[in-house]
Motif scaffolding. Structure first.
Motif, mmCIF file in Angstrom:
data_model
loop_
_atom_site.group_PDB
_atom_site.id
_atom_site.type_symbol
_atom_site.label_atom_id
_atom_site.label_comp_id
_atom_site.label_asym_id
_atom_site.label_seq_id
_atom_site.Cartn_x
_atom_site.Cartn_y
_atom_site.Cartn_z
ATOM 1 N N VAL A 1 11.689 11.268 -7.962
ATOM 2 C CA VAL A 1 11.526 10.000 -7.249
ATOM 3 C C VAL A 1 11.523 8.860 -8.252
ATOM 4 O O VAL A 1 11.086 9.021 -9.393
ATOM 5 C CB VAL A 1 10.218 9.978 -6.412
ATOM 6 N N SER A 2 12.039 7.717 -7.816
ATOM 7 C CA SER A 2 12.005 6.567 -8.712
ATOM 8 C C SER A 2 10.555 6.121 -8.874
ATOM 9 O O SER A 2 9.727 6.289 -7.975
ATOM 10 C CB SER A 2 12.860 5.421 -8.153
ATOM 11 N N HIS A 3 10.236 5.592 -10.045
ATOM 12 C CA HIS A 3 8.873 5.145 -10.314
ATOM 13 C C HIS A 3 8.528 4.031 -9.332
ATOM 14 O O HIS A 3 9.322 3.104 -9.130
ATOM 15 C CB HIS A 3 8.756 4.655 -11.758
ATOM 16 N N PRO A 4 7.357 4.085 -8.690
ATOM 17 C CA PRO A 4 7.016 3.096 -7.669
ATOM 18 C C PRO A 4 6.862 1.670 -8.184
ATOM 19 O O PRO A 4 6.864 0.731 -7.394
ATOM 20 C CB PRO A 4 5.700 3.621 -7.084
ATOM 21 N N ASP A 5 6.761 1.488 -9.501
ATOM 22 C CA ASP A 5 6.671 0.136 -10.053
ATOM 23 C C ASP A 5 8.050 -0.486 -10.265
ATOM 24 O O ASP A 5 8.141 -1.628 -10.701
ATOM 25 C CB ASP A 5 5.916 0.149 -11.382
ATOM 26 N N HIS A 6 9.114 0.270 -9.974
ATOM 27 C CA HIS A 6 10.476 -0.218 -10.138
ATOM 28 C C HIS A 6 11.145 -0.301 -8.776
ATOM 29 O O HIS A 6 10.728 0.355 -7.823
ATOM 30 C CB HIS A 6 11.277 0.719 -11.053
ATOM 31 N N GLU A 7 12.202 -1.081 -8.684
ATOM 32 C CA GLU A 7 12.905 -1.252 -7.418
ATOM 33 C C GLU A 7 13.717 0.003 -7.083
ATOM 34 O O GLU A 7 14.574 0.411 -7.861
ATOM 35 C CB GLU A 7 13.843 -2.463 -7.489
ATOM 36 N N PRO A 8 13.444 0.617 -5.919
ATOM 37 C CA PRO A 8 14.188 1.833 -5.556
ATOM 38 C C PRO A 8 15.665 1.534 -5.370
ATOM 39 O O PRO A 8 16.039 0.484 -4.856
ATOM 40 C CB PRO A 8 13.534 2.282 -4.249
ATOM 41 N N GLY A 9 16.498 2.454 -5.816
ATOM 42 C CA GLY A 9 17.936 2.268 -5.701
ATOM 43 C C GLY A 9 18.523 1.392 -6.785
ATOM 44 O O GLY A 9 19.723 1.212 -6.868
ATOM 45 N N ASN A 10 17.640 0.842 -7.640
ATOM 46 C CA ASN A 10 18.106 -0.091 -8.661
ATOM 47 C C ASN A 10 17.467 0.215 -10.019
ATOM 48 O O ASN A 10 17.320 -0.676 -10.838
ATOM 49 C CB ASN A 10 17.773 -1.520 -8.221
ATOM 50 N N THR A 11 17.044 1.468 -10.222
ATOM 51 C CA THR A 11 16.402 1.856 -11.475
ATOM 52 C C THR A 11 16.850 3.253 -11.882
ATOM 53 O O THR A 11 17.270 4.042 -11.045
ATOM 54 C CB THR A 11 14.857 1.829 -11.342
ATOM 55 N N ASP A 12 16.744 3.513 -13.158
ATOM 56 C CA ASP A 12 17.033 4.850 -13.674
ATOM 57 C C ASP A 12 15.753 5.552 -14.129
ATOM 58 O O ASP A 12 15.806 6.586 -14.773
ATOM 59 C CB ASP A 12 18.011 4.776 -14.849
ATOM 60 N N LYS B 1 0.829 -1.201 0.000
ATOM 61 C CA LYS B 1 0.000 0.000 0.000
ATOM 62 C C LYS B 1 0.865 1.254 0.000
ATOM 63 O O LYS B 1 0.457 2.292 -0.468
ATOM 64 C CB LYS B 1 -0.903 0.001 1.229
ATOM 65 N N LYS B 2 2.062 1.164 0.557
ATOM 66 C CA LYS B 2 2.983 2.295 0.601
ATOM 67 C C LYS B 2 4.264 1.892 -0.129
ATOM 68 O O LYS B 2 5.226 1.447 0.486
ATOM 69 C CB LYS B 2 3.305 2.674 2.039
ATOM 70 N N PRO B 3 4.270 2.030 -1.463
ATOM 71 C CA PRO B 3 5.462 1.623 -2.216
ATOM 72 C C PRO B 3 6.675 2.463 -1.837
ATOM 73 O O PRO B 3 6.555 3.630 -1.486
ATOM 74 C CB PRO B 3 5.064 1.850 -3.667
ATOM 75 N N LEU B 4 7.835 1.833 -1.900
ATOM 76 C CA LEU B 4 9.083 2.530 -1.623
ATOM 77 C C LEU B 4 9.603 3.180 -2.894
ATOM 78 O O LEU B 4 9.481 2.620 -3.984
ATOM 79 C CB LEU B 4 10.129 1.553 -1.077
ATOM 80 N N VAL B 5 10.193 4.364 -2.733
ATOM 81 C CA VAL B 5 10.782 5.091 -3.849
ATOM 82 C C VAL B 5 12.130 5.648 -3.417
ATOM 83 O O VAL B 5 12.366 5.878 -2.231
ATOM 84 C CB VAL B 5 9.879 6.250 -4.341
ATOM 85 N N GLU B 6 13.010 5.838 -4.374
ATOM 86 C CA GLU B 6 14.272 6.524 -4.125
ATOM 87 C C GLU B 6 14.064 8.001 -4.429
ATOM 88 O O GLU B 6 13.497 8.354 -5.456
ATOM 89 C CB GLU B 6 15.373 5.968 -5.018
ATOM 90 N N VAL B 7 14.490 8.856 -3.530
ATOM 91 C CA VAL B 7 14.365 10.300 -3.713
ATOM 92 C C VAL B 7 15.745 10.843 -4.072
ATOM 93 O O VAL B 7 16.743 10.489 -3.446
ATOM 94 C CB VAL B 7 13.837 10.977 -2.431
ATOM 95 N N ALA B 8 15.795 11.676 -5.102
ATOM 96 C CA ALA B 8 17.065 12.228 -5.570
ATOM 97 C C ALA B 8 16.881 13.681 -5.997
ATOM 98 O O ALA B 8 15.775 14.124 -6.301
ATOM 99 C CB ALA B 8 17.592 11.407 -6.747
ATOM 100 N N VAL B 9 17.995 14.404 -6.003
ATOM 101 C CA VAL B 9 18.034 15.786 -6.475
ATOM 102 C C VAL B 9 18.917 15.816 -7.712
ATOM 103 O O VAL B 9 19.997 15.218 -7.724
ATOM 104 C CB VAL B 9 18.604 16.720 -5.388
ATOM 105 N N ALA B 10 18.447 16.489 -8.755
ATOM 106 C CA ALA B 10 19.249 16.633 -9.971
ATOM 107 C C ALA B 10 20.176 17.836 -9.810
ATOM 108 O O ALA B 10 19.724 18.928 -9.469
ATOM 109 C CB ALA B 10 18.345 16.813 -11.178
ATOM 110 N N THR B 11 21.472 17.622 -10.016
ATOM 111 C CA THR B 11 22.456 18.698 -9.943
ATOM 112 C C THR B 11 23.174 18.788 -11.286
ATOM 113 O O THR B 11 22.971 17.943 -12.163
ATOM 114 C CB THR B 11 23.493 18.438 -8.830
ATOM 115 N N GLU B 12 24.034 19.767 -11.414
ATOM 116 C CA GLU B 12 24.813 19.897 -12.643
ATOM 117 C C GLU B 12 25.713 18.693 -12.858
ATOM 118 O O GLU B 12 26.042 18.344 -13.990
ATOM 119 C CB GLU B 12 25.643 21.176 -12.597
#
Length: 66
Positions: free
Chosen positions: A40-51, A4-15
């Motif tokens: 944020v990584s798409h919730p249908d993909h594994e966080p930390g392991n997707t682009d 019910k609460k999918p995990l996502v990777e949160v990132a900031v885009a920098t130069e």
């Protein structure tokens, strides 16, 4: 069974590229301040392991459909 609460990777885009901030559940990611420009990584993909990253508004729409 899908969480019910999918995990996502949160990132900031920098130069220099995307900088990961951490992994959290989708509700936590949506609660981050709007002035913090994150992806944020798409919730249908594994966080930390997707682009496959999306913006918070797309994550919100995706969760509304679930």
């Amino acid at each position: 069974m899908k969480s019910k609460k999918p995990l996502v990777e949160v990132a900031v885009a920098t130069e220099e590229g995307r900088v990961p901030l951490g992994i959290m559940n989708a509700k936590q990611a949506l609660a981050l301040p709007d002035d913090l420009d994150v992806e944020v990584s798409h919730p249908d993909h594994e966080p930390g392991n997707t682009d496959h990253f999306i913006q918070k508004d797309e994550l919100r729409r995706h969760l509304d459909k679930s």
